[in-house]
Design an enzyme around this catalytic site. Structure first.
Site, PDB file in Angstrom:
ATOM      1  CD  GLU A 349     -55.458 -36.610   1.449  1.00  0.00           C
ATOM      2  OE1 GLU A 349     -55.490 -35.434   1.058  1.00  0.00           O
ATOM      3  OE2 GLU A 349     -55.582 -37.577   0.699  1.00  0.00           O
TER       4      GLU A 349
HETATM    5  C1  NGO Z   1     -52.051 -36.267  -1.295  1.00  0.00           C
HETATM    6  C2  NGO Z   1     -52.879 -37.493  -0.997  1.00  0.00           C
HETATM    7  C3  NGO Z   1     -52.828 -38.518  -2.131  1.00  0.00           C
HETATM    8  C4  NGO Z   1     -53.047 -37.835  -3.483  1.00  0.00           C
HETATM    9  C5  NGO Z   1     -52.025 -36.732  -3.667  1.00  0.00           C
HETATM   10  C6  NGO Z   1     -52.250 -35.994  -4.974  1.00  0.00           C
HETATM   11  C7  NGO Z   1     -50.963 -37.535   0.206  1.00  0.00           C
HETATM   12  C8  NGO Z   1     -49.913 -37.928   1.146  1.00  0.00           C
HETATM   13  N1  NGO Z   1     -52.201 -38.005   0.183  1.00  0.00           N
HETATM   14  O1  NGO Z   1     -50.756 -36.649  -0.788  1.00  0.00           O
HETATM   15  O2  NGO Z   1     -53.825 -39.499  -1.924  1.00  0.00           O
HETATM   16  O3  NGO Z   1     -52.916 -38.779  -4.513  1.00  0.00           O
HETATM   17  O4  NGO Z   1     -52.062 -35.805  -2.609  1.00  0.00           O
HETATM   18  O5  NGO Z   1     -51.352 -34.962  -5.188  1.00  0.00           O
END
Ligand code: NGO
Length: 544
Positions: A349
């Site tokens: 992200e």
């Molecule tokens: C995503 C995000 C995390 C969150 C999560 C919540 C990934 C790999 N990055 O998964 O920061 O905590 O969702 O479901």
């Protein structure tokens, strides 16, 4: 969770749901059958399902006041595993259960033997053979990890009450027969996010006890994020003093001192569990940016962030040399402390970083990881830029990076499967379970049957089969703040993922699994696990 992230993640997750509908076509018959669990014969109640089970209804072994655990002569590993087994048996049975190393014998001694060496070569390093007759239980394995796995199966062959910490009524009967068992995949992981809400060493050890019962062999610790920095790094004291001071929702939190982290590693080592430490970046880094002003591009420390979702400015400064001095110190330290092969560098992200900056960051980071003698692991996006030959990717979402991730497996990369719509333990089970504020919704609802309804071979189209190391089930903790919450979100879904990772595909069968899972209920009651009593599972009458 901000609306932007939520919406983007949900859109990406939807394509995953389309794939989920393929499950009924691709999984063996029975996988989607109604949960009318045929009562499993008692030797067939182990989760994950063993590779081969040959029950012998004519035989049963009875653990009694005279039961002894014999372990291989001059093997500290076998002795240690024997003591762990006795540690489970003693409080509930009230028996003495001596643990005695013995030289090799021609015929099994009367009692329980944990024997190293001479197991069928097909069981490999993590598998075992288990033979139960009226006179003896013999677990034989080639390596200590296999012996440990065999002991987890033996625990599950005993009544669930054996797990209680106070004296219970017997009888302590082990059903007769033979098991030959070994894993389908070498990587069966659980991820614990100790950044969003801090979990103490004891909490983590409790989780280790729970997950290793289901033959999980990797614990991925998500140690840093926007809301918290959880590991002491020499020379960078403010990371823990400031970055470790709070968590989601505010209030005091904590961090692991070097001694704490070593205690986790040692506890894991004795349970044949490899720890994978994660230092997330370049995004998800507000806790570090709040701790040290010089890590910020403008030289000003960020305020601490205790919300959910991305912090307003939680990305490391790509073009400052100090960023990489910092990462070298951090990665060097955790590489030095952690015996396992991986350092996980996150990489998920990074929405506010340009592709060029993202590549610059990851290229520096991969050199640092290599310099400290470890293999790079990262969320899928990281592998769009790192050297495939030296990287392991963790697939979690269809966000446009998955094709490239699959492609890298043809160029030497390996991959672990954590599809969000099946394996994310932080998602709610149903629209109303658990009740708010526990559980997120963005990847959909994941009831137990959904968690069980996928396979690593089809979840990432285009992947090279031989590059799939296995599965990992993440527990993110934005909403999870106590061990009771951890229990509720992980059980009973974690054993479903563990079974997908361990058991041969031919054993995959919802009716069988739900029946075997039901048999875990009394065990979890005895262990005081706060599990979700899913209506999909035919729990035995009397289970709390
Ligand atoms: C995503 C995000 C995390 C969150 C999560 C919540 C990934 C790999 N990055 O998964 O920061 O905590 O969702 O479901």
């Amino acid at each position: 969770m901000t609306l932007r992230t939520n919406r983007a993640r949900r859109r990406a997750a939807t394509s995953c749901l389309l794939l989920a509908s393929l499950a009924s076509v691709l999984l063996p018959a029975g996988a989607s059958a109604a949960p009318t669990a045929a009562e499993p014969t008692s030797m067939q109640r182990i989760v994950p399902a063993p590779a081969v089970v040959q029950p012998n209804p004519a035989a049963t072994y009875q653990v009694g006041p005279g039961t002894v655990v014999f372990t291989s002569w001059r093997s500290p590993d076998a002795l240690q595993i024997g003591q762990q087994l006795a540690g489970v048996l003693r409080p509930s049975t009230g028996y003495l259960i001596p643990v005695i190393p013995v030289p090799p014998v021609d015929r099994p001694l009367p009692g329980i033997s944990l024997t190293l060496g001479g197991a069928d070569p097909q069981v490999g390093d993590e598998g075992y053979q288990l033979d139960v007759t009226d006179r003896s239980v013999v677990i034989r394995a080639n390596k200590p990890a296999g012996l440990f796995a065999g002991v987890q199966s033996l625990r599950q062959l005993l009544p669930g009450a054996v797990e209680a910490r106070s004296r219970q009524a017997g009888p302590w009967t082990v059903p007769g027969g033979r098991i030959v068992d070994y894993p389908r995949y070498q990587h069966r992981g659980a991820m614990l996010d100790v950044a969003r809400h801090f979990l103490t060493v004891k909490d983590v050890q409790r989780y280790i006890d729970q997950i290793t019962l289901y033959k999980i062999n990797y614990l991925h610790l998500h140690l840093t994020d926007e809301q918290g920095w959880r590991i002491e790094i020499p020379g960078w004291p403010k990371l823990t003093q400031i970055g470790g001071s709070t968590q989601v929702g505010g209030g005091p939190a904590g961090y692991y001192t070097t001694a704490d982290y070593r205690a986790i590693l040692e506890y894991a080592r004795k349970r044949y569990l490899t720890v994978v430490p994660e230092i997330d970046g370049p995004a998800h880094s507000n806790a570090a940016l709040a701790s040290y002003a010089e890590l910020n591009c403008d030289g000003k420390a960020q305020p601490l962030f205790t919300g959910v979702g991305p912090a307003p400015n939680g990305t490391l400064c790509i073009n400052k040399p100090i960023t990489y001095k910092f990462l070298d110190d951090v990665i060097g330290r955790i590489a030095e402390l952690t015996p396992g092969p991986y350092v996980d560098v996150g990489g998920d992200e990074s929405i506010s970083t340009t592709p060029a900056d993202y590549a610059t960051y990851m290229h520096q980071v991969e050199q640092i990881v290599a310099k400290h003698g470890k293999r790079l692991m990262g969320w899928g996006a990281a592998l769009t830029v790192t050297n495939p030959a030296t990287s392991t990717g963790q697939f979690w979402i269809y966000d446009g990076t998955e094709d490239k991730l699959a492609q890298t497996t043809h160029e030497g990369a390996t991959v672990v499967m954590s599809p969000c719509v099946f394996s994310y333990l932080d998602m709610k089970y149903t629209p109303t379970v658990p009740a708010d504020p526990l559980g997120l919704r963005w990847a959909g609802y994941i009831e137990v049957q959904t968690a069980y309804s996928w396979d690593p071979t089809w979840v990432l189209p285009g992947v090279l089969d031989s590059a799939v190391l296995g599965v990992e089930t993440p527990l993110w903790t934005e909403t999870v703040s106590s061990v009771a919450d951890v229990d509720f979100m992980a059980f009973p879904r974690l054993p479903a993922i563990a079974e997908i990772g361990w058991s041969p595909l031919a054993t995959h069968d919802w009716a069988g699994f739900s029946g075997r899972l039901a048999a875990q209920g009394p065990r979890w009651d005895a262990m005081r696990v706060n599990y979700y009593r899913s209506p999909q599972i035919p729990w035995p009458a009397g289970a709390r």
